[in-house]
Design a protein around this motif. Structure first.
Motif, PDB file in Angstrom:
ATOM      1  N   LEU A   1     -56.739 -85.716 -70.855  1.00  0.00           N
ATOM      2  CA  LEU A   1     -56.973 -84.301 -71.163  1.00  0.00           C
ATOM      3  C   LEU A   1     -58.355 -83.852 -70.705  1.00  0.00           C
ATOM      4  O   LEU A   1     -58.566 -82.682 -70.403  1.00  0.00           O
TER       5      LEU A   1
ATOM      6  N   ALA B   1     -51.879 -79.348 -69.343  1.00  0.00           N
ATOM      7  CA  ALA B   1     -51.258 -80.540 -69.893  1.00  0.00           C
ATOM      8  C   ALA B   1     -50.074 -80.159 -70.769  1.00  0.00           C
ATOM      9  O   ALA B   1     -49.994 -79.041 -71.298  1.00  0.00           O
TER      10      ALA B   1
ATOM     11  N   GLY C   1     -56.120 -78.508 -70.462  1.00  0.00           N
ATOM     12  CA  GLY C   1     -56.582 -79.803 -70.940  1.00  0.00           C
ATOM     13  C   GLY C   1     -57.610 -79.660 -72.041  1.00  0.00           C
ATOM     14  O   GLY C   1     -57.568 -80.360 -73.060  1.00  0.00           O
TER      15      GLY C   1
END
Length: 238
Positions: free
Chosen positions: A201, A207, A221
């Motif tokens: 991340l 993500a 992220g």
């Protein structure tokens, strides 16, 4: 931004067991997009489907404007999608140099291939130092470097990395993650599957958190790194 990869309502089954249950996401050019989740979430199955190793039950996969669902795996590589698989799957009895050459098996430009071999050695100097050594004698981290270098030999538009830090020492994991960051800085588009949510991340533009075959949470992220539920479930924080 231009979507290089678009996945829409993808479903994948092993017999009667549905491993991926209608997920959708996209990867834009120049981005790192990460799939995180525990074992059994469907992350590896998703990558194997994208690279043509598994046929989807339904849904659509579009890469660089072309539908992929019925395209065989070797032709998918030629379109510019490379897959560095979980477990590395290097050829242990072949040398490092031979493994890298196999990554370029679809290419015919000998000078370009040699330049890319040298680029792999510059990226991972230990491979250059041991180029005549059997790949099976390398450490886990060195094998991961070789798997990534081999995938890059096809000159991909999109590089898929499946669990690149698995089983590595903290120092080697840092080296691999730094290399992924450098690849992005050089313009590479990356789809990353990684159990180490903190590291993944920190690198990702976008993500998606997967659980039991579904995407349950999406965001940047940075946002997911600071999401309380993600921190509790994947970062081991109370």
């Amino acid at each position: 931004m231009t979507a290089l990869l678009k996945v829409e309502d993808l479903k994948v089954a092993y017999g009667k067991i549905e491993a991926v249950k209608g997920i959708s996401f996209q990867v834009n050019e120049g981005e790192i997009v990460c799939l995180v989740g525990t074992n059994g979430a469907g992350k590896t199955t998703t990558l194997r489907t994208l690279s043509g190793l598994i046929k989807p039950k339904s849904g659509s996969i579009t890469f660089d404007g072309k539908p992929l669902a019925s395209v065989p795996a070797h032709k998918i590589v030629s379109l510019g999608l490379a897959h560095s698989p979980e477990g590395r799957h290097i050829f242990p009895r072949l040398t490092i140099a031979e493994n890298l050459q196999l990554g370029a098996f679809l290419r015919t430009d000998k000078e370009g291939i040699e330049k890319d071999v040298q680029r792999a050695y510059e990226m991972f100097p230990i491979l250059g130092e041991r180029r005549k050594q059997a790949a099976g004698t390398l450490s886990g981290g060195e094998q991961q470097m070789l798997a990534m270098g081999r995938a890059l030999m096809s000159q991909p538009k999109l590089l898929m990395l499946d669990e690149p830090s698995m089983g590595l020492s903290p120092l080697m994991m840092q080296k691999i993650m730094a290399t992924i960051k450098d690849l992005k800085a050089a313009g590479m588009t990356i789809l990353l599957v990684e159990q180490n949510a903190q590291a993944a991340l920190s690198l990702a533009d976008h993500a998606h958190v997967m659980e039991i075959g579904k995407v349950v949470l999406s965001g940047t992220g940075r946002d997911l790194l600071h999401n309380e539920d993600v921190r509790k479930a994947y970062l081991g924080e109370d």
